[in-house]
Write a protein that holds these residues in place. Sequence first.
Motif, PDB file in Angstrom:
ATOM      1  N   HIS A   1       0.791  -1.231   0.000  1.00  0.00           N
ATOM      2  CA  HIS A   1       0.000   0.000   0.000  1.00  0.00           C
ATOM      3  C   HIS A   1       0.827   1.288   0.000  1.00  0.00           C
ATOM      4  O   HIS A   1       0.248   2.372  -0.105  1.00  0.00           O
ATOM      5  N   PHE A   2       2.137   1.162   0.108  1.00  0.00           N
ATOM      6  CA  PHE A   2       2.974   2.362   0.185  1.00  0.00           C
ATOM      7  C   PHE A   2       4.151   2.233  -0.778  1.00  0.00           C
ATOM      8  O   PHE A   2       4.460   1.148  -1.256  1.00  0.00           O
ATOM      9  N   GLU A   3       4.786   3.356  -1.058  1.00  0.00           N
ATOM     10  CA  GLU A   3       6.040   3.347  -1.805  1.00  0.00           C
ATOM     11  C   GLU A   3       7.045   4.246  -1.100  1.00  0.00           C
ATOM     12  O   GLU A   3       6.679   5.226  -0.456  1.00  0.00           O
ATOM     13  N   ARG A   4       8.295   3.844  -1.232  1.00  0.00           N
ATOM     14  CA  ARG A   4       9.346   4.607  -0.566  1.00  0.00           C
ATOM     15  C   ARG A   4       9.760   5.793  -1.424  1.00  0.00           C
ATOM     16  O   ARG A   4      10.173   5.640  -2.569  1.00  0.00           O
TER      17      ARG A   4
ATOM     18  N   LEU B   1      11.199   7.096   4.157  1.00  0.00           N
ATOM     19  CA  LEU B   1       9.938   7.826   4.135  1.00  0.00           C
ATOM     20  C   LEU B   1       8.999   7.150   3.148  1.00  0.00           C
ATOM     21  O   LEU B   1       9.298   7.049   1.957  1.00  0.00           O
ATOM     22  N   TYR B   2       7.871   6.640   3.638  1.00  0.00           N
ATOM     23  CA  TYR B   2       6.872   5.977   2.807  1.00  0.00           C
ATOM     24  C   TYR B   2       5.612   6.837   2.716  1.00  0.00           C
ATOM     25  O   TYR B   2       5.187   7.427   3.718  1.00  0.00           O
TER      26      TYR B   2
ATOM     27  N   CYS C   1       4.139  10.069  -4.242  1.00  0.00           N
ATOM     28  CA  CYS C   1       5.481  10.527  -3.845  1.00  0.00           C
ATOM     29  C   CYS C   1       5.676  12.008  -4.122  1.00  0.00           C
ATOM     30  O   CYS C   1       6.443  12.679  -3.436  1.00  0.00           O
ATOM     31  N   ASP C   2       5.019  12.548  -5.126  1.00  0.00           N
ATOM     32  CA  ASP C   2       5.171  13.982  -5.443  1.00  0.00           C
ATOM     33  C   ASP C   2       4.697  14.857  -4.301  1.00  0.00           C
ATOM     34  O   ASP C   2       5.143  15.984  -4.176  1.00  0.00           O
TER      35      ASP C   2
END
Length: 449
Positions: A425-428, A441-442, A448-449
């Motif tokens: 559910h997240f991206e670094r 930081l996820y 991410c922007d």
Amino acid sequence: MTYQVAHRSLGDIWSLLGNIDAVHGLYYLIMHGVFGVWDGGLLALRAPSVIATVVAAAGVGAMGRHLRNGRTGVLAGSLYAAIPMVQHFAQEGRSYALVSATVVWACYVFVRCMGRGSARLWVAYAVLVAIAGWLHEFAILVLVAHGATLRVVGATRPVIRSWIVSAAAATVAITPLAVVSVGQSGEQLGWLGGPTLAVWLQFFAISAAGLALGLYVARADAASCFPGTSGLTLPAVALPLLVLPGGLLMTVSLLKPWYVERYVLYSMAGLALLLGCAMDSLVRSMPWCSLRVRFTACGLAAASLAALLPWSLLIRSPESRKDNTVAVAKAVESYAHRGDSVLFMPARRREWLLSAPSVYHKIDDLALDVTPATSGTLHGTELPASVIRARMLNQDKIISLSDPAGQPLDTFPEEVVKRQVLKDHFERCARTKVRGAQISLYVRTGQCD
């Protein structure tokens, strides 16, 4: 670890010691008193170890002087302080330097007792050994070394009898701690493996060097006996101290892994005594009227100091530690705003911020259920895996503190769910690597922007 435990109340420290870390209980209480008098941060944390190392070096010097002569004492004390391992733990906020100082002075009283040992000296010996044992129970292994010394020198029956009584009293005094800590050893020492081949080879190399030094001294100077006590030579005291505590603990670790070299840091006093005595014998055998010999000796001394300099510089740098908690705290502070959610992966990495309360208190510890102080644990207790998952899914941004890539991953359900939710559910978006750690930081996937 020491910093955050020592800042707890006495009741909270007592609660912790009932669950884990009883072996360090006396040290935590001492540090609690230090911080109560002077809360000087890292300086206050490390100052007792520095002072203890100075006291230990003085004790080594006193032994060298008592067993041989003043020059041996000066050389041995100076060499003890120069040993890289000793310097390393002189900077640590842990108990090992204090243990070493207490053991060294117990050894000094022991050699005094071998001469004209009064009842008062034997009581002092028992008290010092008991205090060392309460600072860390493996300090009691010094009794094995002293027993070997008595056997080697052929001590008289009254001396042996007095030693047995004193050793038994010290052992009985630390028995309550031993009983409690053995019950905690599964969790306390569960991370240990048996001694590796490299560790055995290092031990044999140091032991062989000590034996060679002892033989050299015995041959070079047969007059090194302690006055008034036939046969009590410096090697008879120093060599068992160097070899037996560590050797016994390593042998036991073949069945029950308990060996870590810092647990027998005090054995380095034996090495320093042997080195100091050998150097004194060498100096006495040199024709000092020769200018060439003097220049050669000064050159060798300078070369020895130069060889130790890189080690001394290294152990004063973050690279000498497995992690850099100060750098971790700074990295988290650069990422986190007040109230941001943070995950410790695994939970024991919470220690990185527990010693930086100004940073830790402003973040939301997402998985924490009960604080370390309240739960009587080192790192606190965490919520069930299902609750952690639900809390993570309510966040848009999570900061994780984890081991460097390539480290073994914990298989506890709480740790598995942390990794899985971040993956699904997240991206670094950002990552900072520091010594022994990485801070990531996820955010939600695609944001991410």
